[in-house]
Design an enzyme around this catalytic site. Structure first.
Site, mmCIF file in Angstrom:
data_model
loop_
_atom_site.group_PDB
_atom_site.id
_atom_site.type_symbol
_atom_site.label_atom_id
_atom_site.label_comp_id
_atom_site.label_asym_id
_atom_site.label_seq_id
_atom_site.Cartn_x
_atom_site.Cartn_y
_atom_site.Cartn_z
ATOM 1 N N GLU B 47 -5.353 -19.135 -30.938
ATOM 2 C CA GLU B 47 -5.151 -18.459 -32.228
ATOM 3 C C GLU B 47 -3.856 -18.917 -32.899
ATOM 4 O O GLU B 47 -3.835 -19.245 -34.081
ATOM 5 C CB GLU B 47 -5.104 -16.932 -32.048
ATOM 6 N N ASN B 51 -3.502 -21.192 -36.241
ATOM 7 C CA ASN B 51 -2.745 -20.702 -37.408
ATOM 8 C C ASN B 51 -1.707 -21.724 -37.866
ATOM 9 O O ASN B 51 -1.556 -21.973 -39.063
ATOM 10 C CB ASN B 51 -2.004 -19.402 -37.061
ATOM 11 N N ARG B 106 -12.624 -18.288 -42.313
ATOM 12 C CA ARG B 106 -11.749 -17.722 -41.302
ATOM 13 C C ARG B 106 -12.161 -16.271 -41.094
ATOM 14 O O ARG B 106 -12.509 -15.585 -42.058
ATOM 15 C CB ARG B 106 -10.269 -17.786 -41.725
#
Lengths: 117, 146
Positions: B47, B51, B106
């Site tokens: 994650e 990002n 997303r």
């Protein structure tokens, strides 16, 4: 360690089998392959068969949600089956089971659609 | 026991996401984590690195992502750092389902997953300078006293 995709055009559902790891890097090819198959096939439902999917992150949620919108917009149903514990936790946390039907395996997923239609 | 650490630097390319997960998991394995604990760590690394690549560097591949992992006793401290554009509105970014890039499909669950899978998370961001995400998790050791 990457991702394998197998798509089978069933009688009334598209069966998408994913094995390996679904992340941001591998999500794009899932999107493209599924879009292509949904576009040219005549099945209205999609079964995501995930018994060999070992890892998934939020990018995987994104690509599944995207296809879900496409399928339901056409009046179809999306079912996930064979979900392994790590993927299950992610689906649970994100509330995806509120919109996706869950079945234990492909056979049950297929027969659940036959009852409906 | 003194702290043990490792540091990893790599290009902001999406094919490095799986490398980052596996490398951190291999380092953390010395604490003998459960399968669930290891999956949690792999997921949050995925994650945070995603990002950094998508949002920090806007998918440009010439950025550098730095991961530092420190093991102290039974606690893992993970730092994922980019020198990208930073986050303008952090409160908004942390909201479940919020995404600044809906066109990219997303899910907006990245920070929510990090918060849920780790014991503690801290985000330090500066617009134009970059973002540092620091997370800790205690590994319930399976080791039994002999």
């Amino acid at each position: 360690m990457s991702l394998q995709i197998e798509i089978e055009q069933g009688r009334n559902a598209l069966i998408v089998r994913l094995s390996g790891e679904l992340d941001h890097h591998t999500a794009e090819v899932v999107k493209v392959r599924m879009e292509e198959a949904i576009g040219k096939g005549n099945a209205s439902h999609v079964i995501m068969s995930l018994e060999n999917l070992d890892f998934m992150d939020s990018s995987g949620l994104g690509v599944i949600l995207g296809r879900y919108k496409l399928v339901t917009a056409k009046g179809g149903k999306m079912i996930v089956c064979g979900v392994k514990p790590p993927v299950h936790r992610l689906f649970e946390m994100s509330g995806l089971y509120k919109i996706l039907a869950l079945e234990e395996n492909e056979r049950q997923a297929v027969s659940s659609l036959e009852v409906v239609s | 026991m003194s702290a043990n650490m490792m540091k990893l630097q790599f290009s902001s390319r999406s094919e490095n996401e799986s490398f980052a997960r596996v490398a951190v998991a291999a380092f953390v394995s010395q604490l003998d984590p459960t399968v669930n604990e290891l999956t949690d760590i792999k997921t949050v690394v995925s994650e945070a690195v995603t990002n950094a690549i998508i949002h920090g560097y806007d998918n440009k591949e010439d950025g550098v992502v730095t991961i530092t992992c420190v093991i102290e006793d039974e606690t893992v401290r993970l730092t994922i750092e980019d020198s990208g554009m930073g986050i303008e509105n952090l409160d908004e970014a942390r909201q479940p389902l919020f995404t600044s890039k809906p066109e990219l499909e997303r899910s907006g669950m990245g920070f929510t997953i990090m918060e849920n899978f780790m014991d503690h998370i801290e985000i330090d961001t500066q617009v134009g300078k970059g973002t540092v995400v620091t997370m800790t998790k205690r590994i319930e050791s399976k080791k039994c006293a002999v």
